[in-house]
Design a protein around this motif. Structure first.
Motif, PDB file in Angstrom:
ATOM      1  N   CYS A  21       0.870  -1.179   0.000  1.00  0.00           N
ATOM      2  CA  CYS A  21       0.000   0.000   0.000  1.00  0.00           C
ATOM      3  C   CYS A  21       0.905   1.227   0.000  1.00  0.00           C
ATOM      4  O   CYS A  21       1.950   1.216  -0.631  1.00  0.00           O
ATOM      5  CB  CYS A  21      -0.947  -0.032   1.196  1.00  0.00           C
ATOM      6  SG  CYS A  21      -0.174   0.176   2.818  1.00  0.00           S
ATOM      7  N   CYS A  41      -1.230  -4.311   6.194  1.00  0.00           N
ATOM      8  CA  CYS A  41      -1.265  -5.200   5.016  1.00  0.00           C
ATOM      9  C   CYS A  41      -1.075  -6.652   5.435  1.00  0.00           C
ATOM     10  O   CYS A  41      -1.750  -7.546   4.935  1.00  0.00           O
ATOM     11  CB  CYS A  41      -0.192  -4.801   4.007  1.00  0.00           C
ATOM     12  SG  CYS A  41      -0.651  -3.376   3.000  1.00  0.00           S
ATOM     13  N   ARG A 321      -5.199  -1.784  -0.338  1.00  0.00           N
ATOM     14  CA  ARG A 321      -5.180  -3.047   0.416  1.00  0.00           C
ATOM     15  C   ARG A 321      -6.388  -3.914   0.086  1.00  0.00           C
ATOM     16  O   ARG A 321      -6.301  -5.125  -0.009  1.00  0.00           O
ATOM     17  CB  ARG A 321      -5.157  -2.705   1.904  1.00  0.00           C
ATOM     18  CG  ARG A 321      -4.610  -3.773   2.803  1.00  0.00           C
ATOM     19  CD  ARG A 321      -4.440  -3.203   4.209  1.00  0.00           C
ATOM     20  NE  ARG A 321      -3.474  -2.134   4.270  1.00  0.00           N
ATOM     21  CZ  ARG A 321      -3.643  -0.987   4.943  1.00  0.00           C
ATOM     22  NH1 ARG A 321      -4.752  -0.764   5.608  1.00  0.00           N
ATOM     23  NH2 ARG A 321      -2.717  -0.075   4.942  1.00  0.00           N
TER      24      ARG A 321
HETATM   25 ZN   LIG Z   1       0.849  -1.750   3.556  1.00  0.00          ZN
END
Ligand SMILES: [Zn+2]
Length: 395
Positions: A21, A41, A321
């Motif tokens: 991300c 994440c 994400r």
């Molecule tokens: Zn991330």
């Protein structure tokens, strides 16, 4: 007092942004693993391995326990702002868990609150909830905001204290055994504080609460009798009463900004509109967020000056994400809008706090993080570490 300005040498970092991300290492507490991936994440990666049925069972057990413990008309208390997350929390808690919630709103003073926020609270009440208001004195509120801003460039320091205090204090006073918060900030965006599970008692260590005591405010000249709604009951008091505090988000796979926005759309929520919804005006992409007042955008702007990232980075990181945009699109949005704000919003903030633009500028200059920002040839501040499409990210 501004010793917490982040002065790390970022040149030494192999990755500034999560490769999956765009969560930045500038965020206090954010650590990327050996593959350059952030905790949120990794947490999202683990979703398929999490036993959600077991968590659901655990949540129902907590609810049943609260029903047994309850001695009054309410089993649980939810702090609400009229925002999208609190709307979802209230409906889940009542309709899926069968709890009898009291909703509590620590309201902004009339000068700060928006009409839109009031409409969203009305929408919530119309769904059949009891709502209690706490309205701390606007005079003290403003004075504490001014101190928080001029001393720490963080006006929310006192208002967040009031928000948590009003919830905990009301639960203690009314002997409501369960307080339900929404997202766990540690799991949602890798904040330094919070917890890795469902227990929300760690809220006391939030950076924004800065220790969560009133001693500091007394030292600043605020009389103790004006601090009733800023004085959070001690952990011992809460423990003796059997008060439990949980993050609902821990138990729900889809409790995130994207799903909560969809939910709000379907339940009569009033988003920002027109100019108020423009990312170039607010520095925020989602018109369903931060609907009840505008100064939050000033806070995000100051965060960008001090820490090198604003609201948009957080928003696009969630979207990347969950696959609703690509990392490349996210970078484009960050370059365009992160840390942006309309001068009118700063003017309105200064007018409310009764300070001049020069005073605002002095605070801004004082907190400017020179390890992240440098002056360019046009004498404008330029971010040294903006994300790049070729930074080795994974798409
Ligand atoms: Zn991330």
């Amino acid at each position: 007092m501004l010793g917490d300005v982040n002065l790390r040498d970022w040149d030494a970092c192999s990755d500034i942004y999560c490769r999956r991300c765009l969560e930045p290492v500038f965020r206090p507490g954010q650590k990327l693993d050996e593959d350059g991936i952030c905790l949120p994440c990794r947490y999202a990666d683990s979703f398929d391995q999490i036993d959600w049925a077991a968590r659901k069972h655990q949540l129902h057990q907590i609810a049943e326990n609260a029903k047994r413990q309850s001695v009054g008309p309410y089993d649980c208390l939810i702090g609400v702002s009229g925002g999208k997350d609190s709307l979802r929390q209230a409906l889940v808690v009542r309709d899926q868990l069968g709890l009898r919630p009291l909703l509590l709103c620590c309201s902004y003073p009339p000068e700060q609150a928006t009409e839109r926020g009031a409409r969203n609270l009305s929408n919530l009440v119309r769904k059949g909830f009891d709502l209690q208001f706490v309205s701390p004195s606007p005079t003290t509120w403003k004075e504490m905001m001014r101190i928080g801003f001029t001393m720490h460039a963080q006006w929310t320091r006192s208002t967040e204290l009031a928000l948590f205090c009003s919830v905990v204090k009301t639960a203690v006073t009314m002997r409501i055994p369960l307080v339900i918060l929404g997202e766990n900030p540690a799991l949602a965006f890798g904040a330094r504080t919070g917890s890795s599970g469902s227990d929300a008692e760690g809220f006391r260590q939030y950076d924004t609460l800065a220790g969560s005591g009133i001693d500091y405010w007394q030292d600043q000249g605020i009389p103790r009798n004006k601090l009733i709604w800023y004085d959070i009951p001690d952990t011992d008091v809460c423990r003796d009463l059997g008060l439990q505090m949980i993050y609902l988000g821990y138990f729900m796979k889809d409790f995130n900004d994207i799903a909560n926005t969809d939910h709000a759309r379907k339940h009569g929520f009033f988003p920002r509109e027109g100019k108020d919804a423009e990312p170039s005006y607010t520095g925020s992409l989602n018109p369903y967020e931060s609907v009840d007042e505008d100064f939050v955008h000033v806070n995000q702007y100051l965060k960008s000056v001090k820490l090198g990232f604003g609201k948009v980075i957080q928003q696009v990181s969630v979207q990347i994400r969950y696959g609703t945009i690509t990392r490349e699109q996210g970078i484009g949005l960050v370059l365009k809008y992160d840390g942006k704000i309309a001068p009118e919003l700063i003017d309105a903030f200064c007018a409310y706090l009764e300070i001049s633009r020069e005073e605002f500028q002095k605070v801004e200059d004082r907190i400017r993080n020179k390890n992240i920002w440098r002056l360019n040839n046009e004498a404008e501040w330029e971010h040294k570490y903006l994300p790049r499409q070729d930074d080795g990210g994974q798409t």
